[in-house]
Write an enzyme that holds these catalytic residues in place. Structure first.
Site, PDB file in Angstrom:
ATOM      1  CG  HIS A 157      30.593  50.627  40.955  1.00 47.24           C
ATOM      2  ND1 HIS A 157      30.771  51.748  41.720  1.00 47.24           N
ATOM      3  CD2 HIS A 157      29.535  50.878  40.145  1.00 47.24           C
ATOM      4  CE1 HIS A 157      29.834  52.637  41.387  1.00 47.24           C
ATOM      5  NE2 HIS A 157      29.076  52.134  40.435  1.00 47.24           N
ATOM      6  NE  ARG A 183      31.600  57.558  41.281  1.00 46.35           N
ATOM      7  CZ  ARG A 183      31.720  56.840  40.175  1.00 46.35           C
ATOM      8  NH1 ARG A 183      32.512  57.241  39.206  1.00 46.35           N
ATOM      9  NH2 ARG A 183      31.068  55.707  40.038  1.00 46.35           N
TER      10      ARG A 183
END
Ligand SMILES: Cc1cc2nc3c(=O)[nH]c(=O)nc-3n(C[C@H](O)[C@H](O)[C@H](O)COP(=O)(O)OP(=O)(O)OC[C@H]3O[C@@H](n4cnc5c(N)ncnc54)[C@H](O)[C@@H]3O)c2cc1C
Ligand code: SF4
Ligand code: SF4
Ligand code: FES
Lengths: 607, 214
Positions: free
Chosen positions: A256, A272
């Site tokens: 990740h 994000r």
């Protein structure tokens, strides 16, 4: 056998996270007796830690307009870098909206569409009045539409709590604080499991017409992982130990992009998705240079590689814990951060003493998810043993191929739980319970002997924690984001040596019972076997696909490698035996993902 | 061994690895999400995984939370306690409508969804239970977490239970009327569930049912 507690049931489900519980509910509704086993109380399973959300093409928001299961299917196949089973992906995408609505009925407080304007990437987004009150969605990486349904900052938590409430409603038996040590089988059929009680340390016998593995991922094989400390892959290793059931694509490991430094706790992709940026040591937003279209929201494998590439180019921020980059969410504003991203804000404040409303968050790509696992067919039936099933992160159903999209894993657990649960209910009705006692006794004896040997203090002198730390180091350093032949080969020989040594562990406490050192000593050899499956699979796969990136073979190779690795561990073998099978392509022939190194508009990862 | 970001999670694991391999404690997520690690740090209930050692005095005592069954050292059986409480209060949405696979979802106002979520955020860590005088005196009292759990379903329009039904389960001394309102629970909740508000909400509702019954 007399001194051991014995349980008989129609369906034994090992693992009480979302996948296991959803399958349990479906089996129970089909009229079967079900027992759920878990290392921890079900609600503490790792599913509860998922904060981001789950994908389903409901298309209720403006940015998700005209979404449908077909678009979701295409995103999933591209995300997988054409490594997934396309019939599975199609079935999944069509089931996801149904299970999302079903979970709404059962009680999940999904975040709903409102007319309050949202600012995203500088633009104001206004929802349509007629959609108000329907299930909302946020943006996640690698998707054409906004389709990730969520509950504020606690999706996994609320979905798992709701799921567990249904388990209680249906009166399903849950045995927590137990650990399955091995499957009871005769090489053809599975009959249940030998289980250790973690309260008392005593062994128990569970026999069942159908046995289901839903034990989640193996993140803790890597030292730095976003996973819970109980995610040690034991479900996969007990299946591998049968010698006849293969694990699929174990080399497909997801990193990740944003584990927080240095505790490696996850900062969700929602950060994000909601508009956060990645910055380098010069506070420069570098992702648009590499990925002009998707920027921070290309698929995870791509963003993680781009970050490491940028760090290698000298733009990382130096720290005690190695180089890292920054995640910047300051521009989202205090209100948004403190409600929709509250968990992130709390993690930053509590574990790093920083306030993300005003400060930057240190992040680095971190082991996160296992695409590989127990290979099953579309009905969830494991290859190689009758009456054995697997689903969720522990399985390789194969929805994710070589890269899972954010939000597709939670959705998989629930969709697969419903679909495979129904199959289990259907197939179990035709199974007669005819386990032979000698088979049960044989498996019980093997486990009891291991425990007695360890507790006798005569099994050797190796330190279990030291070996475990070494294994984690080998994987982190040699089988990470960038892979090459030399280090992989070295890793195989180091792991082989560690495996040998793990058979001679000396406990420092001869105490039997619920002793945690004994627990790890029982698990560790199996963990190292999984590490070998990952490493050998990575060594042999001479191409780059999704999260598996070989610097010496940087291109995807559909001619030779459009296939799935199947790792077997025959009895008494020193390493896994690898076989391969074709990937099922039904609708979408291999092509360009639209992001990543092969994409025309983005910069190459290799100079 | 002080380092920035050093937590009791790191310390206890170090002790287990290097000094006492049998030491029992519970961690799962190590990120204050799963609720496994409630303990008493210098007498105060909190989550061990998010307790930074730099915030602790030189001499620190760690004890298991009271009220719950002790499994050994710092390990307690919170899971069983919460399961029994949840089954006792029938903590699931009571609704007999059959799920229609093809229908659009029922609408819900987002404000209501957020309100339910506020209550649902409880991570079952037991800190409010371990620190409550009444649960320590009366083991059958469902405590703040129990009252909050009931509040979560009371405010959910999908749950069709009547106030009368709730009253039968918690309109007594083991339920909401067992609480004496000193609110230690509200201070102790590590994830800041608004326990004070929830207790008031449930008490008011139940008092009005009790009043009508007289
Ligand atoms: C920090 C984090 C955030 C995430 N966020 C998202 C997200 O936003 N969206 C998304 O889609 N995915 C997300 N994921 C991935 C997703 O959460 C997991 O893949 C998914 O929850 C796995 O569910 P599961 O039911 O398969 O396994 P788990 O929830 O891990 O459950 C495993 C169960 O098996 C039991 N068990 C294990 N071994 C044994 C044994 N030997 N004996 C008995 N019981 C055993 C455990 O006790 C547990 O009950 C995230 C993952 C992490 C690490
Ligand atoms: S207000 Fe006091 S008595 Fe009531 S639950 Fe909270 S701590 Fe216990
Ligand atoms: S209400 Fe708070 S303190 Fe009580 S169990 Fe839940 S999370 Fe823990
Ligand atoms: S370990 Fe999960 S809350 Fe502390």
């Amino acid at each position: 056998m007399g001194k051991h507690d014995m349980f008989m049931t129609d369906v034994l489900i090992i693992g009480a996270g979302l996948a296991g519980e959803r399958a349990a509910i479906e089996s129970a509704r089909g009229g079967l007796n079900v027992i759920l086993l878990s290392l921890v109380p079900p609600r503490r399973s790792h599913s509860s830690a998922a904060q981001g959300g789950m994908q389903a093409a409901l298309g209720n928001t403006v940015m998700g307009k005209e979404d449908n299961p077909y678009v979701h299917f295409i995103d999933t196949v591209k995300g997988s870098d054409w490594g997934c089973e396309q019939d599975v992906a199609r079935l999944f995408a069509e089931t996801a909206p149904i299970v999302m609505r079903e979970m709404a009925c059962w009680g999940v407080p999904w975040t709903r569409v409102t007319t309050e304007p949202r600012i995203y990437d500088g633009k104001e987004i206004n929802e349509e009045a007629e959609k108000v009150g329907l299930i909302s969605a946020r943006n996640f990486g690698g998707t054409a539409k906004w389709r990730t349904c969520y509950t504020a900052d606690g999706t996994g938590h609320t979905v798992l709590y709701t799921m567990d409430s249904m388990v209680m409603k249906y009166g399903i038996s849950v045995h927590d604080r137990v650990e399955a040590l091995s499957l009871i089988h005769d090489g053809e059929t599975c009959y249940g499991a030998i289980v250790r009680c973690l309260r008392t340390g005593k062994l128990r016998i569970y026999t069942a017409k159908s046995t289901v593995i839903a034990t989640g991922g193996y993140g803790r094989l890597y030292g730095a992982s976003t996973n819970a400390v109980i995610n040690e892959g034991s479900g996969m290793s007990i299946v591998l130990d049968t010698g006849v059931v293969p694990l699929g694509n174990m080399e497909a490991v997801q990193f990740h992009p944003t584990g927080i430094v240095p505790s490696w706790i996850l900062i969700t992709e929602g950060a994000r998705g909601d508009g956060g940026y990645l910055l380098d040591k010069n506070r420069y937003r570098f992702m648009p240079d590499y990925e002009p279209d998707k920027k921070e929201l290309a698929s995870r494998d791509v963003v993680s590689r781009r970050m490491m590439q940028h760090i290698r180019a000298g733009y990382g921020v130096d720290s005690l814990y190695g180089s890292h980059l920054w995640l910047d969410i300051r521009h989202l504003g205090a209100k948004h951060i403190n409600t929709n991203l509250r968990e992130i804000a709390n993690i930053c404040r509590q574990f790093n003493g920083i306030d993300p409303v005003h400060e930057l968050i240190p992040v680095r790509p971190t082991q996160h998810y296992s695409m590989g696992g127990i290979r099953t067919n579309i009905h969830g039936q494991a290859y190689g043993l009758k009456n054995l099933y697997a689903l969720g992160e522990a399985a390789c159903w194969d929805l994710h191929g070589f890269n899972r999209l954010g939000g597709n894993s939670l959705a998989e657990t629930v969709a697969a739980g419903k679909l495979i649960g129904a199959r289990i209910a259907e197939f179990t009705k035709d199974v007669a319970s005819n386990v032979s006692f000698s088979v049960v006794e044989e498996h019980l004896y093997i486990q009891q002997t291991k425990i007695d040997r360890l507790c006798s203090g005569k099994s050797g002198t190796e330190n279990v924690y030291e070996l475990c730390n070494k294994m984690q180091d080998v994987l982190s350093h040699h089988v990470g984001i960038f892979r090459t032949e030399g280090p992989l080969q070295e890793a195989v020989s180091m792991l082989r040596e560690l495996h040998e040594r793990s058979l001679y562990i000396g406990l420092r406490s001869a105490e039997g019972g619920a002793n945690p050192e004994l627990g790890l000593a029982l698990r560790l050899p199996g963990m190292i076997r999984l590490a070998l499956c990952i490493t050998k699979g990575a060594l042999k796969r001479q191409e780059s696909r999704g999260s598996h990136f070989r610097e010496d073979f940087p291109k995807r190779d559909d001619v030779n490698w459009l296939k799935r690795t199947l790792a077997y561990w025959p009895k008494d073998a020193k390493e896994p035996v690898l076989r391969y099978e074709p990937v099922k392509i039904t609708e979408l022939p291999p092509g360009d993902r639209g992001y990543g190194e092969a994409n025309a508009r983005s910069k190459s990862a290799l100079k | 061994m002080e380092e920035s970001g050093m937590t009791l999670f790191v310390v206890l694991n170090k002790i287990r690895e290097e000094q006492d391999p049998t030491l029992r404690f519970d961690f799962v997520c190590r990120a204050s999400i799963c609720g496994s690690c409630g303990i008493l740090v210098n007498g105060r209930p909190t989550l061990a995984c998010r307790t930074l050692t730099k915030d602790l005095p030189d001499l620190t005592t760690l004890l298991p939370l009271p009220v719950f069954k002790l499994l050994g050292d710092l390990s307690i059986d919170t899971g069983i306690w919460f399961r029994e409480m949840s089954i006792h209060t029938e903590s699931w949405v009571h609704n007999d409508e059959k799920f229609d696979l093809t229908a659009q979802e029922e609408r819900m106002d987002n404000e209501i969804a957020l309100m339910i979520y506020e209550a649902e955020r409880c991570i079952e860590c037991g800190c409010c239970i371990g620190g409550c005088m009444m649960t320590n005196l009366k083991p059958n009292f469902i405590g703040a977490a129990g009252i909050n759990r009931v509040a979560r379903f009371m405010m959910d329009p999908r749950d069709k239970r009547s106030n009368q039904k709730y009253f039968e389960v918690i309109g007594n001394k083991e339920g909401v009327f067992g609480c004496i309102g000193l609110l230690a629970c509200d201070d102790n909740c590590p994830v800041a569930v608004p326990l004070r508000g929830q207790i008031t909400y449930v008490r008011r509702k139940m008092a009005s049912v009790g009043w009508k019954m007289k």
